[in-house]
Scaffold this active site. Structure first.
Site, PDB file in Angstrom:
ATOM      1  N   GLU A 180      32.000   8.712 -60.896  1.00  7.13           N
ATOM      2  CA  GLU A 180      30.789   8.136 -60.290  1.00  7.13           C
ATOM      3  C   GLU A 180      30.060   9.212 -59.506  1.00  7.13           C
ATOM      4  O   GLU A 180      30.459  10.382 -59.495  1.00  7.13           O
ATOM      5  CB  GLU A 180      31.174   6.969 -59.370  1.00  7.13           C
ATOM      6  CG  GLU A 180      32.112   7.373 -58.244  1.00  7.13           C
ATOM      7  CD  GLU A 180      32.675   6.203 -57.466  1.00  7.13           C
ATOM      8  OE1 GLU A 180      32.463   5.049 -57.877  1.00  7.13           O
ATOM      9  OE2 GLU A 180      33.331   6.442 -56.446  1.00  7.13           O
ATOM     10  N   ASP A 193      27.714   8.138 -48.936  1.00 10.94           N
ATOM     11  CA  ASP A 193      27.002   8.482 -50.167  1.00 10.94           C
ATOM     12  C   ASP A 193      25.788   9.363 -49.864  1.00 10.94           C
ATOM     13  O   ASP A 193      24.675   9.095 -50.354  1.00 10.94           O
ATOM     14  CB  ASP A 193      26.543   7.211 -50.917  1.00 10.94           C
ATOM     15  CG  ASP A 193      27.676   6.213 -51.121  1.00 10.94           C
ATOM     16  OD1 ASP A 193      28.836   6.656 -51.253  1.00 10.94           O
ATOM     17  OD2 ASP A 193      27.405   4.999 -51.137  1.00 10.94           O
TER      18      ASP A 193
HETATM   19  C1  6LW Z   1      29.196   4.130 -54.460  1.00 11.36           C
HETATM   20  C2  6LW Z   1      30.195   4.973 -55.113  1.00 11.36           C
HETATM   21  C3  6LW Z   1      31.073   5.190 -53.999  1.00 11.36           C
HETATM   22  O1  6LW Z   1      28.336   3.531 -55.331  1.00 11.36           O
HETATM   23  O2  6LW Z   1      31.129   4.036 -53.279  1.00 11.36           O
HETATM   24  O3  6LW Z   1      32.244   6.715 -52.764  1.00 11.36           O
HETATM   25  C4  6LW Z   1      30.122   3.190 -53.748  1.00 11.36           C
HETATM   26  N1  6LW Z   1      31.540   6.326 -53.732  1.00 11.36           N
HETATM   27  O4  6LW Z   1      29.717   6.162 -55.630  1.00 11.36           O
HETATM   28  C5  6LW Z   1      29.476   2.438 -52.624  1.00 11.36           C
HETATM   29  O5  6LW Z   1      29.146   3.297 -51.584  1.00 11.36           O
END
Ligand code: 6LW
Length: 527
Positions: free
Chosen positions: A187, A30
Site C-alpha cells: 500500500e 500517512d
Molecule cells: C492507509 C494505509 C495505511 O490507507 O493505513 O499505514 C491506512 N498505512 O496506507 C489508513 O491510514
C-alpha cells in the site's frame, strides 16, 4: 551524518544540529510531502474528523505549522453519521505540478470515493473535489511523466493513467508490483523520477508492528519494476526501539539536493503488548542514495550525529481564548460541524456549542477538539453549563472515551469502554462557570511490569480557592489503538451533550513525565 546534512539542507532543529521525532506529534498519519522553492508542505489523514486533511507548512522539515485543511467546507467533505470511526478520509498524496498544488485522497464513507482537489495556494482555498469513479483502491498517488501523462498508482500496487482535471481514468489498471512475496498489505505507493529511474516507494506488512517501507525501480513509470535488493529499506519490526510501526513514507528532495523521508510511526507505552495512545505520528529521517537506491538513516526520538539522546519537543503552552472570529485549523469535530451547532459570535469571547447527539456515544456529538500530542499533558477549560450540559472529553471513538461533564449542579466523570458504560464519580458544584481539567500522565518513568498500562488519565475540577478536586484516575490503555482498533488516536475536546454550553478558553499544556512533580503548588483533594 544527520547533523551535518541537516544543517546543510536548511533542516534546523536543535542548536547542536539534532532534531526530535516525531516532527508532527499526535494523530497525523500517512504524511505526504512536497517542496516548492524553500517551502515544504505536508498533508495527512483525518478519518472521521472534520475538517479533513490537515495541511502543514515548514521551511526546514522539522518545524511544521498547520496552515489549513484541504477539505474545510461541507461541500467538499460530507461525512454521514453512518461513517464508522477510522473510516472517512485517508492517505493523501500532495504534489505541485505546473504551478498548481494537487491533492488526491480517498473518502471511505457512504457517498465517498477517490477525489482530487487543486489549489494555487496550499493554505487554500482548495477546489471542490473532482471525483475519480474509475478507481477502486485506497492510497492514491499522482505522478506526471515527461510527456505530460498523469499516472495514478494506488494500493495493491496498481496503476492507471488519469486525467486529473476530470477524474477520468484512461485505459485499464495494471498491477505493478506487490512488494515482498507473501507480505500483507502492499500500500501507500508514491512514484518519483530521480535520475534515469522511476522509483516506486511502498509500505507493506500492515500498519501495525510489522510495518515496513520497500522500494522498486524501473526505467518507465509503468514498469517493469525491479525490487531493491536491500528491501525493506526501513522497518522497526522486532526491535526494541521506542518508535514502532514505522512505514507509509514519502520522499522529498531538500533545497540543497539532500533527500529526506517523512513517514508514520507510533510510541507504544506500558507493558506487553504495549499500547499507543496518540495515534500514528509523522516522523522525519535523512536519506542518502547509494548505487541508485535510497538508504534511510535510523528513525529515533531524537536524530543526531553521532549518538542519540532522548529530548522532549519544546512546545509552548497554548491557550485558545476563542476571541477570534474563526477557529484555528487545528480544531476538529466528529464527522461534521453544522453551522447551527457552534458559534464564536453568540457569546463574544466564548465558544458556544449546541447539542445534537446526546453523548460521546452518538455519531453526531457536537465536539470541538484537538489531537493529544504529548504523552504527558494537561488540558483545562472554563465551561459555563448554565444552559445545558457538556464538558471535556478524551475521545478515541464512540465506544472508547472518558469525559468530565458539567451540568445540573454536578460534575461527573463518565467512562465508556466498549460495551461498558460507567459513571465513575460525581460531585456537586455551585451554579455558573466551572473549570474542568484532564491530565495525561505517561507511566514510562515508573517501574516496568508486564501488565502496566501506558498512562493514567486524571480528571478534576479546579476550585475558586486554587485547590483541585480529583474525581477519578483512569487507566489509559482503554483509550489506545490496540484496544479500540482502527487507525486513529486520542483527540481531547469540548462537547455539548444537551442544550447550549459555552467555553471561555481551553489550555493545552505539555508536561514532564511522572505523577509526582505535576502536583506541585496544588492541593489535590481525592474523591
Ligand atoms: C492507509 C494505509 C495505511 O490507507 O493505513 O499505514 C491506512 N498505512 O496506507 C489508513 O491510514
Amino acid at each position: 551524518m544527520a547533523r551535518t546534512r541537516a544543517a546543510a539542507a536548511g533542516v534546523r532543529g536543535w542548536a547542536d544540529g539534532t532534531f526530535a521525532n516525531p516532527v508532527i506529534a499526535g494523530l497525523h498519519p500517512d504524511p505526504s510531502v512536497c517542496r516548492v522553492g524553500g517551502d515544504y508542505y505536508l498533508a495527512c489523514s483525518s478519518f472521521e474528523y472534520f475538517p479533513g486533511v490537515p495541511l502543514f507548512h515548514s521551511r526546514d522539515l522539522v518545524h511544521w505549522e498547520q496552515i489549513g485543511n484541504v477539505l474545510d467546507r461541507p461541500g467538499q467533505l460530507d461525512l454521514p453519521v453512518t461513517t464508522p470511526a477510522s473510516a472517512g478520509v485517508y492517505a493523501p498524496t500532495l504534489r505541485q505540478h505546473n504551478g498548481r498544488f494537487w491533492l488526491i485522497v480517498t473518502n471511505v464513507a457512504d457517498g465517498g470515493g477517490t477525489l482530487i482537489c487543486t489549489a494555487s495556494d496550499p493554505a487554500g482555498p482548495w477546489s471542490d473535489p473532482v471525483w475519480v469513479p474509475g478507481l477502486a483502491g485506497i492510497d492514491p498517488d499522482l505522478a506526471w511523466g515527461d510527456d505530460g501523462t498523469c499516472w495514478c498508482t494506488y494500493a495493491g500496487i496498481e496503476q492507471v493513467r488519469i486525467d486529473p482535471w476530470t477524474g477520468q481514468t484512461l485505459g485499464r489498471p495494471r498491477r505493478l508490483w506487490s512488494g515482498a512475496p507473501g507480505a500483507q498489505a502492499p500500500e501507500a505507493p508514491h512514484l518519483y523520477q530521480v535520475g534515469g529511474y522511476w522509483y516506486l516507494l511502498i509500505a507493506e506488512g500492515g500498519t501495525e508492528r510489522g510495518h515496513a517501507v520497500s522500494i522498486a525501480r524501473a526505467t518507465a513509470p509503468d514498469g517493469p519494476y525491479e525490487p531493491c535488493p536491500a528491501n525493506p529499506i526501513l522497518t522497526h519490526r522486532g526491535t526494541n526501539k521506542p518508535i514502532q510501526n514505522t512505514g507509509h513514507a514519502d520522499l522529498v528532495e531538500a533545497v540543497d539536493g539532500s533527500w529526506w523521508m517523512v513517514l508514520l510511526g507510533v510510541r507504544p507505552g506500558g507493558g506487553t503488548p504495549a499500547w499507543h495512545v496518540l495515534g500514528r505520528e509523522t516522523l522525519l529521517a535523512p536519506v542518502t542514495w547509494i548505487d541508485g537506491w535510497p538508504v534511510v538513516s535510523e528513525v529515533a526520538p531524537v536524530m543526531a550525529a553521532p549518538s542519540w539522546t532522548a529530548r522532549p519537543v519544546p512546545v509552548p503552552p497554548s491557550r485558545d481564548d476563542f476571541d477570534d472570529d474563526r477557529l484555528h485549523p487545528r480544531w476538529a469535530s466528529v464527522r461534521s460541524r453544522p453551522a447551527d451547532s457552534w458559534s464564536l459570535a453568540e457569546r463574544p469571547g466564548w465558544l458556544t456549542l449546541r447539542a445534537r447527539g446526546a453523548s460521546l456515544d452518538a455519531p453526531d456529538i457536537t465536539f470541538v477538539g484537538r489531537r493529544q500530542q504529548h504523552l504527558s499533558c494537561r488540558v483545562r477549560t472554563l465551561i459555563d453549563p448554565t444552559g445545558g450540559c457538556g464538558g471535556l472529553a478524551v475521545r478515541l471513538d464512540e465506544r472508547h472515551h472518558y469525559e468530565i461533564e458539567a451540568g445540573d449542579g454536578q460534575v461527573r466523570v463518565v467512562a465508556r469502554i466498549g460495551s461498558v458504560l460507567s459513571m465513575v464519580a460525581t460531585r456537586p458544584v455551585a451554579a455558573g462557570p466551572v473549570r474542568l481539567r484532564v491530565e495525561a500522565l505517561d507511566s514510562s518513568r515508573e517501574d516496568w511490569y508486564p501488565s502496566k498500562g501506558p498512562d493514567v488519565l486524571r480528571f478534576g475540577v479546579e476550585q475558586a480557592d486554587g485547590r483541585v478536586v480529583v474525581l477519578a484516575e483512569l487507566d489509559g490503555r482503554y483509550l489506545s489503538t490496540e484496544v479500540a482498533g482502527g487507525f486513529t488516536g486520542r483527540v481531547i475536546g469540548m462537547y455539548a451533550a444537551s442544550g447550549t454550553v459555552h467555553f471561555d478558553w481551553l489550555d493545552y499544556e505539555p508536561r514532564e513525565h511522572g505523577t509526582g512533580s505535576d502536583r506541585a503548588g496544588e492541593t489535590i483533594v481525592a474523591p
